[in-house]
Design an enzyme around this catalytic site. Structure first.
Site, PDB file in Angstrom:
ATOM      1  CE1 TYR A  24       2.828   5.256 -69.804  1.00  0.00           C
ATOM      2  CE2 TYR A  24       4.151   7.095 -70.580  1.00  0.00           C
ATOM      3  CZ  TYR A  24       3.929   6.087 -69.674  1.00  0.00           C
ATOM      4  OH  TYR A  24       4.787   5.904 -68.623  1.00  0.00           O
ATOM      5  CG  ASN A  73      -3.331   4.088 -65.359  1.00  0.00           C
ATOM      6  OD1 ASN A  73      -2.361   4.034 -64.619  1.00  0.00           O
ATOM      7  ND2 ASN A  73      -3.228   4.208 -66.672  1.00  0.00           N
ATOM      8  CG  HIS A  79       5.357   1.785 -59.908  1.00  0.00           C
ATOM      9  ND1 HIS A  79       5.005   0.532 -60.361  1.00  0.00           N
ATOM     10  CD2 HIS A  79       5.085   2.637 -60.930  1.00  0.00           C
ATOM     11  CE1 HIS A  79       4.556   0.628 -61.605  1.00  0.00           C
ATOM     12  NE2 HIS A  79       4.590   1.894 -61.969  1.00  0.00           N
ATOM     13  CG  ASP A  86      -2.610   1.043 -45.925  1.00  0.00           C
ATOM     14  OD1 ASP A  86      -2.294  -0.132 -46.235  1.00  0.00           O
ATOM     15  OD2 ASP A  86      -1.929   1.749 -45.154  1.00  0.00           O
ATOM     16  CG  HIS A  99      -0.618  -0.187 -65.219  1.00  0.00           C
ATOM     17  ND1 HIS A  99      -0.318   1.003 -64.601  1.00  0.00           N
ATOM     18  CD2 HIS A  99      -0.847  -1.086 -64.237  1.00  0.00           C
ATOM     19  CE1 HIS A  99      -0.359   0.822 -63.294  1.00  0.00           C
ATOM     20  NE2 HIS A  99      -0.686  -0.438 -63.049  1.00  0.00           N
ATOM     21  CG  LEU A 100      -2.672   3.807 -70.965  1.00  0.00           C
ATOM     22  CD1 LEU A 100      -2.329   5.279 -70.920  1.00  0.00           C
ATOM     23  CD2 LEU A 100      -3.743   3.520 -71.981  1.00  0.00           C
ATOM     24  NE  ARG A 110       8.273   3.173 -65.806  1.00  0.00           N
ATOM     25  CZ  ARG A 110       7.778   4.392 -65.572  1.00  0.00           C
ATOM     26  NH1 ARG A 110       6.666   4.532 -64.885  1.00  0.00           N
ATOM     27  NH2 ARG A 110       8.399   5.460 -66.033  1.00  0.00           N
TER      28      ARG A 110
END
Length: 147
Positions: A24, A73, A79, A86, A99-100, A110
């Site tokens: 990350y 993020n 996931h 919704d 996403h990093l 994932r």
């Protein structure tokens, strides 16, 4: 007064800089948010992080009402959260998923993504720089493009 860009983050992003930096990066979430505020000029940034799914859903609803765009993020909720999916479906503003790391290049669990189907686009695998790209897209798509 113009509407802000919302930058929302899901679980464990408060640990950026120390949690698995080989995946990350070393930037903290505060570092990322500070860079976005500097790049946004006169457009306000509402930046928040939570480890609570319900709180994240409430913030998405707030962004739908009060924001010009949403950079999200969702972290692990990407996931798992149908509730988040919704809520995102109700958006009438641009949604940019960030996403990093690149979830598609990681564990099979994932690869499930409940955010991407309702996002304008996804930026993944570019580390903290992905947030800067997402801001550029959010501003352009909401009519506040920077030259």
């Amino acid at each position: 007064m113009s509407k802000p860009v919302y930058v929302l983050g899901g679980p464990n992003l408060n640990l950026l800089g120390t949690r698995e930096p080989e995946i990350y990066g070393r930037d903290t979430l505060e570092d990322i948010h500070a860079r976005l505020r500097a790049l946004a000029g006169d457009v306000a940034i509402v930046a928040r992080q939570t480890n609570s799914e319900g709180e994240l859903v409430s913030w998405v609803q707030e962004a739908a009402r009060d924001g010009r765009a949403l950079i999200l993020n969702a972290a692990a909720y990407t996931h798992t959260s149908i509730a988040l999916h919704d809520a995102l479906k109700t958006l009438k503003i641009p949604l940019i998923e960030v996403h990093l790391s690149n979830p598609a290049a990681r564990e099979a669990f994932r690869h499930v993504n409940y955010v991407a189907p309702v996002a304008v686009g996804t930026i993944a695998g570019l580390g903290a720089y992905g947030y800067e790209l997402a801001l550029s897209a959010a501003l352009r798509l909401s009519g506040e493009a920077r030259s």
